[in-house]
Design an enzyme around this catalytic site. Structure first.
Site, mmCIF file in Angstrom:
data_model
loop_
_atom_site.group_PDB
_atom_site.id
_atom_site.type_symbol
_atom_site.label_atom_id
_atom_site.label_comp_id
_atom_site.label_asym_id
_atom_site.label_seq_id
_atom_site.Cartn_x
_atom_site.Cartn_y
_atom_site.Cartn_z
ATOM 1 N N ASP A 215 0.841 -1.191 0.000
ATOM 2 C CA ASP A 215 0.000 0.000 0.000
ATOM 3 C C ASP A 215 0.884 1.252 0.000
ATOM 4 O OD1 ASP A 215 -1.920 1.921 0.373
ATOM 5 O OD2 ASP A 215 -2.777 1.050 2.192
ATOM 6 N N GLU A 241 -1.566 -0.975 -3.987
ATOM 7 C CA GLU A 241 -2.755 -0.232 -3.576
ATOM 8 C C GLU A 241 -2.500 1.267 -3.512
ATOM 9 O OE1 GLU A 241 -5.417 -0.178 0.549
ATOM 10 O OE2 GLU A 241 -4.524 -2.038 -0.181
ATOM 11 N N HIS A 317 -11.992 -1.959 2.047
ATOM 12 C CA HIS A 317 -10.960 -1.382 2.901
ATOM 13 C C HIS A 317 -11.363 -1.518 4.367
ATOM 14 C CE1 HIS A 317 -9.748 2.150 5.388
ATOM 15 N NE2 HIS A 317 -8.553 1.757 4.991
ATOM 16 N N GLU A 337 -10.142 -7.515 4.661
ATOM 17 C CA GLU A 337 -9.018 -6.947 5.397
ATOM 18 C C GLU A 337 -9.284 -7.073 6.895
ATOM 19 O OE1 GLU A 337 -6.169 -2.969 5.171
ATOM 20 O OE2 GLU A 337 -8.211 -2.887 4.343
#
Length: 391
Positions: A215, A241, A317, A337
């Protein structure tokens, strides 16, 4: 059928200890204008908004918003609450459209949509309690026996502690982990090598049979990402990401066309219309909306259906129960997640201190109880001693 009697908003602001975050902890969108790259302190949020919708039969539905709690509270109290009093909570689509269209001149996305999302979650929680069903049963039912979750906690840190933390998640049964980068365009080639080291050490720690996601949290730009992709390709990342800012849809699409690493995004996108643009632009390989930002469950299930029609997996998310209900009810959501409970640092972990009922994984999987109506959350009154409360 019970009607909405009251809508209450409460802000919980953390006043307990906060763990320090070193420089280069995590890249952010501010890095290109900040003095220190990777300092996420400006993105730290230590307040949380709770929305309670009380029905005239005593039922209470609970929703929440993690971002901009004061502005979100004002939006709900001033503009949304008057639309809800006396309404039937089962008319969730009508209520969503009423809130959306009332706030269009100044809303559409951002704070107004965060406010709508929080209220919508509370409405769906109330619906589940009225009908004595968990929310996932109301939006599609069980599509998997249990939900695979990935450990999302690896921030930039010394390589030896990164190795230890990553290996610990594998030992706990997780089949996937996600790390954050600590360096961006301002840090040049040296920072690029340090980013590569983070991924290399994580791969060494978890082995070849564990998925790694990475990320950039909006801290890179298109040019920098195009330079990084060839360096990262060797590590077989599941996805990269938020490499560019959310508004750069064409940048996302260009990265996806390169075909080196799958591209993920959508955490900061909102509504069905926003995701229609992402999909039509062929901009992402994975969609990552957050249910308490995207427009609540009313929008989340529509976006999930649209994504399924285009065979783009939806992996929301953040942890939190509302996202787990979406994943459980969607065949097109292969996993979720999970934010492990840790000391308060960024703010992502505050929900562990506010709520009771958040599920914990067992060997890397989460299940949802079919006998718990609604979303399954209650406010943890005992845990609120370390919060300043604004009603």
């Amino acid at each position: 059928m019970p009607r909405i009697k009251d809508v209450r908003t409460t802000i919980y602001e953390w006043i307990g200890p906060v763990a320090p975050m070193p420089p280069h902890f995590c890249t952010t969108a501010s890095d290109l204008v900040a003095d220190v790259t990777g300092s996420i302190s400006g993105f730290r949020f230590l307040g949380w908004l709770i929305v309670e919708i009380e029905l005239d039969d005593g039922t209470i539905g609970i929703g929440n918003a993690a971002l901009s709690p004061h502005a979100t509270k004002t939006t709900i109290d001033t503009y949304l609450k008057p639309l809800l009093i006396g309404a039937d909570p089962l008319d969730s689509e009508y209520l969503w459209q009423s809130m959306y269209r009332r706030t269009l001149p100044f809303g559409r996305k951002g704070i107004a949509m965060t406010a709508i999302s929080a209220v919508d979650l509370a409405i769906w929680d109330a619906k589940g309690k009225i009908l004595n069903q968990p929310v996932f049963k109301l939006i599609g039912g069980r599509t998997k026996s249990k939900i695979p979750v990935y450990a999302s906690r690896l921030y930039s840190q010394p390589l030896d502690t990164l190795y230890t933390e990553a290996k610990a998640y594998v030992d706990q049964g997780f089949k996937s982990v996600k790390l954050r980068f600590g360096w961006g365009p301002k840090d040049g080639l040296e920072g690029m090598r340090k980013n590569v080291d983070l991924v290399r050490v994580t791969r060494e720690a978890v082995g070849e049979n564990i998925d790694i996601m990475a990320d950039a949290y909006m801290g890179w730009n298109l040019d920098y990402t195009k330079r990084m992709l060839p360096l990262l390709e060797q590590f077989n990342l599941r996805w990269l990401e938020e490499a560019v800012i959310p508004d750069d849809i064409h940048g996302y699409a260009e990265l996806k066309r390169m075909g080196r690493i799958p591209i993920a995004g959508g955490e900061h996108e909102q509504t069905l219309f926003g995701f229609r643009e992402l999909i039509e632009a062929r901009a992402v390989d994975y969609i990552q909306f957050d249910t308490n930002r995207v427009g609540g469950l009313t929008q989340a299930r529509k976006i999930a259906a649209l994504a399924e029609a285009h065979q783009i997996p939806v992996i929301p998310h953040a942890g939190q129960t509302h996202n787990f209900h979406v994943v459980m009810a969607s065949l097109n959501s292969p996993m979720a997640e999970f934010f492990p409970p840790v000391d308060v640092e960024v703010g992502n972990e505050l929900f562990w201190y506010i709520f009771k009922g958040e599920p914990m994984p067992v060997n890397g999987y989460i299940d949802l109880d079919e006998n718990t109506p609604g979303l399954g959350l209650t406010v943890d009154e005992a845990g609120l001693k370390k919060f300043h409360i604004t009603e």
